[in-house]
Design a protein around this motif. Structure first.
Motif, PDB file in Angstrom:
ATOM      1  N   CYS A 147      17.868  60.796  80.046  1.00  0.00           N
ATOM      2  CA  CYS A 147      19.013  60.430  79.218  1.00  0.00           C
ATOM      3  C   CYS A 147      19.881  59.431  79.969  1.00  0.00           C
ATOM      4  CB  CYS A 147      19.822  61.642  78.794  1.00  0.00           C
ATOM      5  SG  CYS A 147      20.675  62.520  80.116  1.00  0.00           S
ATOM      6  N   ILE A 148      20.747  58.767  79.216  1.00  0.00           N
ATOM      7  CA  ILE A 148      21.671  57.813  79.805  1.00  0.00           C
ATOM      8  C   ILE A 148      23.027  58.028  79.160  1.00  0.00           C
ATOM      9  CG2 ILE A 148      21.002  55.953  78.198  1.00  0.00           C
ATOM     10  CD1 ILE A 148      21.424  54.030  80.666  1.00  0.00           C
ATOM     11  N   SER A 149      24.037  58.145  79.979  1.00  0.00           N
ATOM     12  CA  SER A 149      25.367  58.444  79.473  1.00  0.00           C
ATOM     13  C   SER A 149      26.032  57.184  78.932  1.00  0.00           C
ATOM     14  CB  SER A 149      26.221  59.047  80.591  1.00  0.00           C
ATOM     15  OG  SER A 149      26.574  58.042  81.524  1.00  0.00           O
ATOM     16  N   ILE A 150      27.192  57.380  78.316  1.00  0.00           N
ATOM     17  CA  ILE A 150      27.935  56.235  77.806  1.00  0.00           C
ATOM     18  C   ILE A 150      28.406  55.344  78.948  1.00  0.00           C
ATOM     19  CG2 ILE A 150      28.625  57.308  75.634  1.00  0.00           C
ATOM     20  CD1 ILE A 150      31.241  58.096  76.916  1.00  0.00           C
ATOM     21  N   ASN A 151      28.474  55.884  80.154  1.00  0.00           N
ATOM     22  CA  ASN A 151      28.845  55.106  81.333  1.00  0.00           C
ATOM     23  C   ASN A 151      27.634  54.485  82.030  1.00  0.00           C
ATOM     24  OD1 ASN A 151      31.622  55.751  81.088  1.00  0.00           O
ATOM     25  ND2 ASN A 151      31.235  57.743  82.022  1.00  0.00           N
ATOM     26  N   GLY A 152      26.457  54.731  81.476  1.00  0.00           N
ATOM     27  CA  GLY A 152      25.254  54.146  82.054  1.00  0.00           C
ATOM     28  C   GLY A 152      24.602  54.966  83.140  1.00  0.00           C
ATOM     29  N   ASN A 153      25.062  56.193  83.343  1.00  0.00           N
ATOM     30  CA  ASN A 153      24.473  57.057  84.366  1.00  0.00           C
ATOM     31  C   ASN A 153      23.209  57.709  83.820  1.00  0.00           C
ATOM     32  OD1 ASN A 153      26.615  56.577  86.206  1.00  0.00           O
ATOM     33  ND2 ASN A 153      27.860  58.079  85.111  1.00  0.00           N
ATOM     34  N   PRO A 154      22.098  57.581  84.535  1.00  0.00           N
ATOM     35  CA  PRO A 154      20.844  58.149  84.052  1.00  0.00           C
ATOM     36  C   PRO A 154      20.571  59.551  84.593  1.00  0.00           C
ATOM     37  CG  PRO A 154      20.377  56.733  85.907  1.00  0.00           C
ATOM     38  CD  PRO A 154      21.880  56.723  85.710  1.00  0.00           C
ATOM     39  N   TRP A 155      19.736  60.252  83.870  1.00  0.00           N
ATOM     40  CA  TRP A 155      19.209  61.535  84.319  1.00  0.00           C
ATOM     41  C   TRP A 155      17.723  61.552  83.983  1.00  0.00           C
ATOM     42  CZ3 TRP A 155      16.585  64.957  81.234  1.00  0.00           C
ATOM     43  CH2 TRP A 155      16.236  66.194  81.826  1.00  0.00           C
ATOM     44  N   TYR A 156      16.913  62.160  84.869  1.00  0.00           N
ATOM     45  CA  TYR A 156      15.471  62.254  84.641  1.00  0.00           C
ATOM     46  C   TYR A 156      14.990  63.665  84.950  1.00  0.00           C
ATOM     47  CZ  TYR A 156      15.844  57.171  85.059  1.00  0.00           C
ATOM     48  OH  TYR A 156      16.212  55.860  84.897  1.00  0.00           O
ATOM     49  N   VAL A 157      14.052  64.133  84.170  1.00  0.00           N
ATOM     50  CA  VAL A 157      13.379  65.382  84.513  1.00  0.00           C
ATOM     51  C   VAL A 157      12.529  65.116  85.755  1.00  0.00           C
ATOM     52  CG1 VAL A 157      11.316  64.989  83.090  1.00  0.00           C
ATOM     53  CG2 VAL A 157      12.127  67.325  83.541  1.00  0.00           C
ATOM     54  N   ASN A 158      12.344  66.116  86.582  1.00  0.00           N
ATOM     55  CA  ASN A 158      11.678  65.916  87.874  1.00  0.00           C
ATOM     56  C   ASN A 158      10.299  65.270  87.738  1.00  0.00           C
ATOM     57  OD1 ASN A 158      13.776  66.893  89.430  1.00  0.00           O
ATOM     58  ND2 ASN A 158      12.976  68.972  89.525  1.00  0.00           N
ATOM     59  N   SER A 159       9.584  65.622  86.690  1.00  0.00           N
ATOM     60  CA  SER A 159       8.206  65.151  86.567  1.00  0.00           C
ATOM     61  C   SER A 159       8.082  63.648  86.327  1.00  0.00           C
ATOM     62  CB  SER A 159       7.494  65.911  85.446  1.00  0.00           C
ATOM     63  OG  SER A 159       8.149  65.704  84.215  1.00  0.00           O
ATOM     64  N   VAL A 160       9.169  62.979  85.968  1.00  0.00           N
ATOM     65  CA  VAL A 160       9.095  61.540  85.713  1.00  0.00           C
ATOM     66  C   VAL A 160       9.938  60.725  86.685  1.00  0.00           C
ATOM     67  CG1 VAL A 160       8.704  62.016  83.260  1.00  0.00           C
ATOM     68  CG2 VAL A 160      10.986  61.341  84.052  1.00  0.00           C
ATOM     69  N   LYS A 161      10.643  61.388  87.578  1.00  0.00           N
ATOM     70  CA  LYS A 161      11.478  60.667  88.543  1.00  0.00           C
ATOM     71  C   LYS A 161      10.620  59.717  89.377  1.00  0.00           C
ATOM     72  CE  LYS A 161      15.311  63.901  89.197  1.00  0.00           C
ATOM     73  NZ  LYS A 161      15.963  64.867  90.127  1.00  0.00           N
ATOM     74  N   GLY A 162      11.133  58.496  89.521  1.00  0.00           N
ATOM     75  CA  GLY A 162      10.399  57.496  90.280  1.00  0.00           C
ATOM     76  C   GLY A 162       9.375  56.731  89.464  1.00  0.00           C
ATOM     77  N   ARG A 163       9.112  57.198  88.247  1.00  0.00           N
ATOM     78  CA  ARG A 163       8.125  56.524  87.389  1.00  0.00           C
ATOM     79  C   ARG A 163       8.754  55.963  86.113  1.00  0.00           C
ATOM     80  NH1 ARG A 163       4.165  59.312  85.085  1.00  0.00           N
ATOM     81  NH2 ARG A 163       5.278  61.299  84.982  1.00  0.00           N
ATOM     82  N   PHE A 164       9.762  56.630  85.590  1.00  0.00           N
ATOM     83  CA  PHE A 164      10.428  56.203  84.353  1.00  0.00           C
ATOM     84  C   PHE A 164      11.807  55.640  84.672  1.00  0.00           C
ATOM     85  CE2 PHE A 164       8.228  59.241  81.081  1.00  0.00           C
ATOM     86  CZ  PHE A 164       6.992  58.864  81.580  1.00  0.00           C
ATOM     87  N   THR A 165      12.214  54.653  83.882  1.00  0.00           N
ATOM     88  CA  THR A 165      13.543  54.067  84.013  1.00  0.00           C
ATOM     89  C   THR A 165      14.158  53.908  82.633  1.00  0.00           C
ATOM     90  OG1 THR A 165      12.838  52.821  85.976  1.00  0.00           O
ATOM     91  CG2 THR A 165      14.896  52.157  84.911  1.00  0.00           C
TER      92      THR A 165
END
Length: 123
Positions: free
Chosen positions: A49-67
């Protein structure tokens, strides 16, 4: 209010896809955006997800692979997926929620959903 996903398809393991989410009917910059996915026979899970401020969050399984990224001027949200794995195969949904008081996008109840786009990773 409408969200329309595109960019899904078939790709071999290790390949890349970029999903797009076109937003209409509301002003994107006031909404948090989250991508969910649902694999066959499995529950739907939050991916990024991406917040209204542009801060992203990723589930562990996709970290480093998804943007994840957003272009408020164009009312577009993107999910760049690299080094795809067979376990990434799923229908991917773009969702939105209006919660301007929240600085975080994760864990919210997303109210608006797109129709989904299929991603298949296989040899």
């Amino acid at each position: 209010s409408q969200l329309v996903e595109s960019g899904g398809g078939w790709v071999q393991p290790g390949g890349s896809l970029r999903l797009s989410c076109a937003v209409s009917g509301f002003t994107l910059d006031s909404y948090h955006i989250q991508w969910f996915r649902q694999a066959p026979g499995k529950s739907r899970v939050a991916v990024s997800c991406i917040s209204i401020n542009g801060n992203p969050w990723y589930v562990n399984s996709v970290k480093g692979r998804f943007t994840i990224s957003r272009d408020n001027a164009q009312n577009m949200v993107y999910l760049q997926m690299d080094n795809l794995k067979p376990e990434d195969t799923a229908i991917y949904y773009c969702t939105a929620v209006l919660r301007p008081e929240s600085n975080n996008c994760a864990g919210l109840a997303y109210a608006f959903w797109g129709q989904g786009t299929q991603v298949t990773v296989s040899t």
